[in-house]
Enzyme design. Sequence first.
Site, PDB file in Angstrom:
ATOM      1  N   GLN A  36       0.740  -1.037   0.032  1.00 53.52           N
ATOM      2  CA  GLN A  36       0.048   0.109  -0.575  1.00 53.52           C
ATOM      3  C   GLN A  36       0.992   0.987  -0.022  1.00 53.52           C
ATOM      4  O   GLN A  36       1.545   1.583   1.098  1.00 53.52           O
ATOM      5  CB  GLN A  36      -1.160   0.036   1.283  1.00 53.52           C
ATOM      6  N   HIS A  46     -15.727   4.183  -7.299  1.00 51.81           N
ATOM      7  CA  HIS A  46     -14.108   5.324  -6.475  1.00 51.81           C
ATOM      8  C   HIS A  46     -13.520   5.222  -7.406  1.00 51.81           C
ATOM      9  O   HIS A  46     -12.221   5.923  -7.842  1.00 51.81           O
ATOM     10  CB  HIS A  46     -14.542   5.601  -5.392  1.00 51.81           C
ATOM     11  N   HIS A 105     -10.992   7.210  -9.876  1.00 52.61           N
ATOM     12  CA  HIS A 105      -9.686   7.144 -10.377  1.00 52.61           C
ATOM     13  C   HIS A 105      -9.052   7.390 -11.246  1.00 52.61           C
ATOM     14  O   HIS A 105      -8.033   7.832 -11.617  1.00 52.61           O
ATOM     15  CB  HIS A 105      -8.646   6.546  -8.579  1.00 52.61           C
ATOM     16  N   PRO A 107      -5.839  -1.766   4.816  1.00 54.59           N
ATOM     17  CA  PRO A 107      -6.179  -0.837   5.667  1.00 54.59           C
ATOM     18  C   PRO A 107      -7.569  -0.056   4.990  1.00 54.59           C
ATOM     19  O   PRO A 107      -8.240   1.001   6.049  1.00 54.59           O
ATOM     20  CB  PRO A 107      -4.997  -0.269   6.095  1.00 54.59           C
ATOM     21  N   PHE A 108      -7.508   0.383   3.699  1.00 54.08           N
ATOM     22  CA  PHE A 108      -8.435   0.946   3.022  1.00 54.08           C
ATOM     23  C   PHE A 108      -9.747   0.098   2.831  1.00 54.08           C
ATOM     24  O   PHE A 108      -9.869  -1.073   2.612  1.00 54.08           O
ATOM     25  CB  PHE A 108      -7.610   1.548   1.918  1.00 54.08           C
ATOM     26  N   GLY A 109     -10.713   1.147   2.228  1.00 52.83           N
ATOM     27  CA  GLY A 109     -11.728   0.666   1.752  1.00 52.83           C
ATOM     28  C   GLY A 109     -11.033   0.076  -0.164  1.00 52.83           C
ATOM     29  O   GLY A 109     -11.460  -1.424  -0.500  1.00 52.83           O
ATOM     30  N   GLY A 110     -10.720   1.075  -0.203  1.00 52.08           N
ATOM     31  CA  GLY A 110      -9.423   0.528  -1.635  1.00 52.08           C
ATOM     32  C   GLY A 110      -8.420   1.427  -1.540  1.00 52.08           C
ATOM     33  O   GLY A 110      -8.790   2.470  -1.107  1.00 52.08           O
ATOM     34  N   MET A 111      -8.029   1.859  -2.836  1.00 50.41           N
ATOM     35  CA  MET A 111      -6.441   1.804  -2.894  1.00 50.41           C
ATOM     36  C   MET A 111      -6.977   1.152  -5.244  1.00 50.41           C
ATOM     37  O   MET A 111      -7.135   0.644  -5.477  1.00 50.41           O
ATOM     38  CB  MET A 111      -5.776   1.346  -2.752  1.00 50.41           C
ATOM     39  N   LYS A 156     -11.133   3.295   8.763  1.00 48.89           N
ATOM     40  CA  LYS A 156     -12.459   3.422   8.952  1.00 48.89           C
ATOM     41  C   LYS A 156     -13.445   2.733   9.008  1.00 48.89           C
ATOM     42  O   LYS A 156     -14.385   3.216   9.588  1.00 48.89           O
ATOM     43  CB  LYS A 156     -12.722   3.954   7.532  1.00 48.89           C
ATOM     44  N   ARG A 210      -9.709  -2.891   8.660  1.00 48.82           N
ATOM     45  CA  ARG A 210     -10.141  -1.428   7.134  1.00 48.82           C
ATOM     46  C   ARG A 210     -10.537  -0.177   8.410  1.00 48.82           C
ATOM     47  O   ARG A 210     -11.157  -0.345   9.017  1.00 48.82           O
ATOM     48  CB  ARG A 210     -11.407  -1.302   6.919  1.00 48.82           C
TER      49      ARG A 210
END
Length: 620
Positions: free
Chosen positions: A156, A312, A316, A283-287, A574, A572
């Site tokens: 990441q 989302h 990007h 750790p995120f919703g998406g990258m 959030k 994640r």
Amino acid sequence: MRNLFGGLVAVLMAVGPITVARADVARDEHSYAHLDEVRVKHVYLDLDISFEKKQLAGFAELSLDWEKPEAKRLDLDTRDLSVERVSAQRTDGSWANAPFTLAKRDPKFGSHLAIRLKDAAPKVRVYYHTAPEASGLQWLEPAQTLGKQKPFMFSQAQAIHARSFAPLQDTPSVRFTYRARVTAPEGIRVVMSADNEPGSDGKQGFRFNMPQPIPSYLLAIAAGDIASKQVGPRSYVWTEPGRLDAVAKEFEDIEAMIAAAEKLYGPYRWGRYDMLVLPPSFPFGGMENPRLSFLTPTLIAGDKSLVNVVAHELAHSWSGNLATNGTWRDLWLNESFTSYVENRIVEAVFGVDQAQMDQVVGQQELLAEMKELPEKDQHLVLDLAGRDPDEAFSGVPYQKGEWMLRTLEQRFGRDKFDAVVRAWFDEHAFQSVSTEQFLDFFGTRLLDAKDAPIHRADLDPWLHQPGVPKSALLAHSAKLEAIDGALADFVAGKKDAAALNAKTWVTAEWVHFLNGYSEQANAKQMADLDANYGLTQRRNREITMRWFLAGIRADYAPMRDALRAHLIEIGRRKLMMPLWSELAKTPANKAWAIEVYKTARSGLHPIAQNSVDATLGLKP
Ligand code: BES
Ligand code: ZN
């Protein structure tokens, strides 16, 4: 704390005037590179993955474009890399070792790797290996995967973690194409933000090619027991075999989403659009890694109710990956446009009701979060001098900026506004951009007309002042207004849980209800809600996270076991940071949290560990 990513709200430091960094600057304050002297234009990575050592080892060969050949130096960013050797190609084509120094580690920016050269070297090779605690990598034991048989690893890189797994000019104002060859133990599949070939067996190493130039934060790699399945004419899903079918089903609308985005903003320019669903510690919703978005498995709700995150990351592909913030000061240029485009895709594919609900929830969560954010961090243009750019990720660059763009859209009309946005992506494709360029571009084409409903100067409060300007147009959703009514009756005791008739509520309705209810929750009513709607046992983590938050506040004991399981499983940010933060508020809850964290910590990503350590006061 309502920070979107649960990242720690930075302690406001004494700050001077905002330094205006343009995309064409010689220096990015978060990189040691001298961009006016030399730029990396192509990278070749030759790496071996060792799960035993938790390391990547091999070399990175950087092809260079010299602006000032007389500089004879190359300054790179690294963090916790061990550099064994550097060799440089002379202008006559010969190779020789090059002297280098690796500076003392700065806790935020890592170690400056300074290489001294004899001439304007066309290529430089750095032989290195990563550290097990590399901030941009997570190494998972088989037990932390779905299949429990094989280990897993993933990177990441955003914002400045690429330097922990490759020596680079780690700044979004430099773009490079890349190729890679990666070897891994047998039975492990490697994928990258490049051209992944479903058929490849990796016997001679997996080979990758990324022909479109990308900034370093979009360099990405993952490896594990990963299978793939085609879900659209240009899309595969990749994930552990055990969740492949569920993932394929959840994301089956991907081609409709790509087509909707293309209709609005022009062709998708990256070839394939694939999706990789990682283990739950992601750790995120998406990258938005190009060609291969990385996604959390918490999106697999079974009812497509969370696919806005895919919209989302897909968005990007235009906003951010084509037109890229030149420095992290201008992160809003990436995330605001993306949030806006995400909502347009949701509207086109899932309808206007859903899009409006998302807008209302987003605006209200922003307003709640901003109450606790230092004023400086409420500006779209951020002052990050001396700060880790990860601190820029609050709801502000997402929601406040989306709100500004939405206001422009409504005041100028979609026809006019859409054309300018499309031209913005088109004319800055594969380039880095700055707020100043945005103002010039939207100024010339929209804001500077005499009869314009909004002028350039009207954007100043959005860009350089705290709060949301009075001129902001508020989003409305008839569906959520009905929820407001139901909530008021429920809180006043005029309706019990059954009378809410909530069996048909979709995720956004529950999210809105629970956001409003959370501060006034009581255990008796929660038991009533639970008996009717089984909230403690829901699979949808956006709902359960808010339910648990209410439960902590109301001291609703029956949800404790589920909360513990959630905190141990879900990495994640959030979906966990608001819970850790809430638990930290009372001594009894904090003691309980510290106990749970003893089990949870080892499963978390390094950056998530740092956040929780700090929240629970465990930092050395
Ligand atoms: N680029 C971000 C992920 C990210 C955030 C990386 C912070 C590094 C630091 C990604 O596009 C994103 O915004 N993801 C959101 C999706 C949501 C806003 C729909 C997420 O992870 O929740
Ligand atoms: Zn984003």
